[in-house]
Design a protein around this motif. Structure first.
Motif, mmCIF file in Angstrom:
data_model
loop_
_atom_site.group_PDB
_atom_site.id
_atom_site.type_symbol
_atom_site.label_atom_id
_atom_site.label_comp_id
_atom_site.label_asym_id
_atom_site.label_seq_id
_atom_site.Cartn_x
_atom_site.Cartn_y
_atom_site.Cartn_z
ATOM 1 N N GLU A 177 0.886 -1.214 -0.130
ATOM 2 C CA GLU A 177 0.001 -0.072 -0.100
ATOM 3 C C GLU A 177 0.921 1.282 -0.070
ATOM 4 N N ALA A 206 4.505 -5.039 -6.270
ATOM 5 C CA ALA A 206 5.561 -4.519 -5.113
ATOM 6 C C ALA A 206 5.007 -5.107 -3.854
ATOM 7 N N VAL A 210 5.891 1.997 -4.968
ATOM 8 C CA VAL A 210 4.457 1.357 -5.383
ATOM 9 C C VAL A 210 4.095 2.084 -6.844
ATOM 10 N N ARG A 268 8.841 4.845 -0.516
ATOM 11 C CA ARG A 268 7.734 3.915 -0.524
ATOM 12 C C ARG A 268 6.807 4.048 -1.713
ATOM 13 N N ASN A 269 6.249 5.407 -1.822
ATOM 14 C CA ASN A 269 5.491 5.550 -2.716
ATOM 15 C C ASN A 269 5.848 5.704 -4.212
#
Length: 212
Positions: A67, A123, A116, A112-113
């Motif tokens: 997420e 991922a 993703v 992290r984004n």
């Protein structure tokens, strides 16, 4: 779409921490004169908030996929005198405490984004390990402060289709400029060994957060 940030000042502290963090990139947002570390804050009208650029992917449809992470809100104003944590290297008149933690959390979300956004439903793994940080005030006023923050960290990523396991990045160095109006980010292009403010985010940083 950028999240609103606190309108007042930021945070000043000189700290070396061990926690959790992530990486970045370099760019040159303008041809303005190159300020030194001793110079004052950037002019408030130098950036347009519509130019904020940071990864903000939609949640993947696959429930097993990684997420996205929300970006942190800027911490509320806290004066050093009120925390009883005044350093002999940071004058008590400099407002705000905790910018290093804000930057670490921001960088973690950024990396992290970005991961993703690149890999979407495949991922699977993201681990962010901050190894050191340092915050230096470069300007202060009655209603705010401008600061430079440098962080070092390691990151591990993995995908569902990865051959040979996870991918590691070691000794990533990212620098931030933070004031009451903008947050700028720049990444050192190489393996970092020291907590230095190279690249200077005021000259090579990307606008990643802004107050309208």
């Amino acid at each position: 779409m950028n999240r609103p940030l606190s309108r007042r000042a930021l945070l000043a502290s000189v700290a070396t921490t061990t926690a959790v963090a992530t990486g970045g990139f370099e760019s040159d947002p303008s041809d303005a004169p190159e300020p030194s570390l001793e110079s004052k804050a950037l002019p408030p009208d130098r950036y347009d908030c519509s130019d904020v650029d940071r990864p903000e992917p939609d949640p993947p449809a696959d429930e097993d996929a990684l997420e996205p992470r929300p970006y942190p809100e800027r911490p509320s104003e806290t004066r050093l005198e009120e925390t009883n944590e005044v350093s002999d290297r940071v004058p008590a008149s400099v407002p705000l405490y905790g910018t290093d933690r804000y930057v670490i959390d921001f960088e973690r979300a950024y990396r992290r984004n970005a991961f993703v956004a690149q890999y979407g439903p495949i991922a699977r793994r993201f681990e962010f390990r901050n190894t050191a940080s340092r915050t230096v005030p470069i300007d202060s006023a009655a209603d705010g402060a401008a600061l430079l923050v440098v962080i070092l960290y390691d990151v591990t990523t993995g995908t569902r289709q990865a051959m040979g396991g996870s991918r590691n990045e070691w000794d990533v160095r990212v620098t931030y400029y933070v004031d009451e109006n903008v947050v700028l980010r720049a990444r050192y292009d190489g393996v970092a060994e020291e907590l230095t403010f190279d690249p200077d985010p005021r000259r090579q940083g990307d606008l990643v957060a802004c107050v309208d």
